[in-house]
Design a protein around this motif. Sequence first.
Motif, PDB file in Angstrom:
ATOM      1  N   GLU A 114       0.836  -1.200   0.000  1.00  0.00           N
ATOM      2  CA  GLU A 114       0.000   0.000   0.000  1.00  0.00           C
ATOM      3  C   GLU A 114       0.876   1.257   0.000  1.00  0.00           C
ATOM      4  OE1 GLU A 114      -2.741   2.204   3.304  1.00  0.00           O
ATOM      5  OE2 GLU A 114      -2.988   0.031   3.123  1.00  0.00           O
ATOM      6  N   ARG A 116       3.999   1.476  -0.993  1.00  0.00           N
ATOM      7  CA  ARG A 116       4.719   1.531  -2.268  1.00  0.00           C
ATOM      8  C   ARG A 116       3.820   2.076  -3.372  1.00  0.00           C
ATOM      9  NH1 ARG A 116       4.413  -1.794  -6.218  1.00  0.00           N
ATOM     10  NH2 ARG A 116       3.683  -3.508  -4.940  1.00  0.00           N
ATOM     11  N   LYS A 117       2.568   1.651  -3.403  1.00  0.00           N
ATOM     12  CA  LYS A 117       1.633   2.143  -4.420  1.00  0.00           C
ATOM     13  C   LYS A 117       1.417   3.649  -4.293  1.00  0.00           C
ATOM     14  CE  LYS A 117      -0.796  -2.197  -5.115  1.00  0.00           C
ATOM     15  NZ  LYS A 117      -2.048  -2.942  -4.902  1.00  0.00           N
ATOM     16  N   GLN A 118       1.350   4.145  -3.061  1.00  0.00           N
ATOM     17  CA  GLN A 118       1.196   5.588  -2.856  1.00  0.00           C
ATOM     18  C   GLN A 118       2.417   6.335  -3.375  1.00  0.00           C
ATOM     19  OE1 GLN A 118       0.493   5.829   1.360  1.00  0.00           O
ATOM     20  NE2 GLN A 118      -1.647   5.202   1.182  1.00  0.00           N
ATOM     21  N   ARG A 119       3.600   5.802  -3.097  1.00  0.00           N
ATOM     22  CA  ARG A 119       4.827   6.442  -3.579  1.00  0.00           C
ATOM     23  C   ARG A 119       4.912   6.383  -5.103  1.00  0.00           C
ATOM     24  NH1 ARG A 119       8.888   3.920   0.949  1.00  0.00           N
ATOM     25  NH2 ARG A 119       8.250   5.289   2.623  1.00  0.00           N
ATOM     26  N   ASP A 120       4.530   5.241  -5.666  1.00  0.00           N
ATOM     27  CA  ASP A 120       4.551   5.107  -7.127  1.00  0.00           C
ATOM     28  C   ASP A 120       3.588   6.089  -7.788  1.00  0.00           C
ATOM     29  OD1 ASP A 120       6.463   3.119  -6.967  1.00  0.00           O
ATOM     30  OD2 ASP A 120       5.056   1.460  -7.345  1.00  0.00           O
ATOM     31  N   ALA A 121       2.414   6.275  -7.196  1.00  0.00           N
ATOM     32  CA  ALA A 121       1.435   7.218  -7.747  1.00  0.00           C
ATOM     33  C   ALA A 121       1.976   8.645  -7.684  1.00  0.00           C
ATOM     34  CB  ALA A 121       0.114   7.117  -6.992  1.00  0.00           C
ATOM     35  N   ALA A 122       2.628   8.994  -6.578  1.00  0.00           N
ATOM     36  CA  ALA A 122       3.207  10.336  -6.445  1.00  0.00           C
ATOM     37  C   ALA A 122       4.327  10.531  -7.467  1.00  0.00           C
ATOM     38  CB  ALA A 122       3.733  10.558  -5.026  1.00  0.00           C
ATOM     39  N   ALA A 124       4.567   9.007 -10.375  1.00  0.00           N
ATOM     40  CA  ALA A 124       3.943   9.112 -11.700  1.00  0.00           C
ATOM     41  C   ALA A 124       3.421  10.526 -11.938  1.00  0.00           C
ATOM     42  CB  ALA A 124       2.811   8.093 -11.820  1.00  0.00           C
ATOM     43  N   GLN A 125       2.887  11.146 -10.906  1.00  0.00           N
ATOM     44  CA  GLN A 125       2.401  12.523 -11.036  1.00  0.00           C
ATOM     45  C   GLN A 125       3.560  13.475 -11.325  1.00  0.00           C
ATOM     46  OE1 GLN A 125       0.581  14.097  -7.488  1.00  0.00           O
ATOM     47  NE2 GLN A 125       0.178  16.086  -8.412  1.00  0.00           N
ATOM     48  N   ASP A 127       6.458  12.673 -12.608  1.00  0.00           N
ATOM     49  CA  ASP A 127       6.976  12.308 -13.926  1.00  0.00           C
ATOM     50  C   ASP A 127       6.177  13.013 -15.020  1.00  0.00           C
ATOM     51  OD1 ASP A 127       6.602  10.366 -16.410  1.00  0.00           O
ATOM     52  OD2 ASP A 127       8.560   9.882 -15.536  1.00  0.00           O
TER      53      ASP A 127
END
Length: 162
Positions: A114, A116-122, A124-125, A127
């Motif tokens: 969970e 990691r997914k939050q960090r990945d979403a941030a 992606a934003q 990026d």
Amino acid sequence: MKVNFKPVVLAAVLATSALAALAQSGPGPAAGPGAGPGMHQPDGERHARKQERMQDHMAKRTADLKAKLKLNAEQENSWNAFVTAMKPPAHAAKPQREEMAKLSTPERLDKMNEIRKQRDAAFAQRDAATRTFYGALSAEQKKVFDENTARSHRHGHHRGHG
């Protein structure tokens, strides 16, 4: 030609995280007499001063980058959107060791996924914001942006430590 944007995005994140300093309403907590580095002081105060110094440094780097890019009036909105998107997210409370120890292994893995997914979403934003802003730059500005954002990655993440 394939361009690796990861260093550019990471440097841009560092360069623009200073906006948090601009959003603060006042100076950080004041240190008492004799409360220099290494002195006995609560971790919260030391952390707050470190955060303030880092935010000041990032604000200076962001302003420096903007000046070097010599943005035109049409690029100002793009710059503002970029800087806003690069603003670091508010740090969610990290799960405490005691809390994590009470979880079963699958529950701990779910919790870590969970986070990691939050960090990945941030990421992606940030990026997407970097790519959009980069696309609005002229060829000369792109060169300046590349040179100034790649600089912080020459010595690795932990330069000065160790």
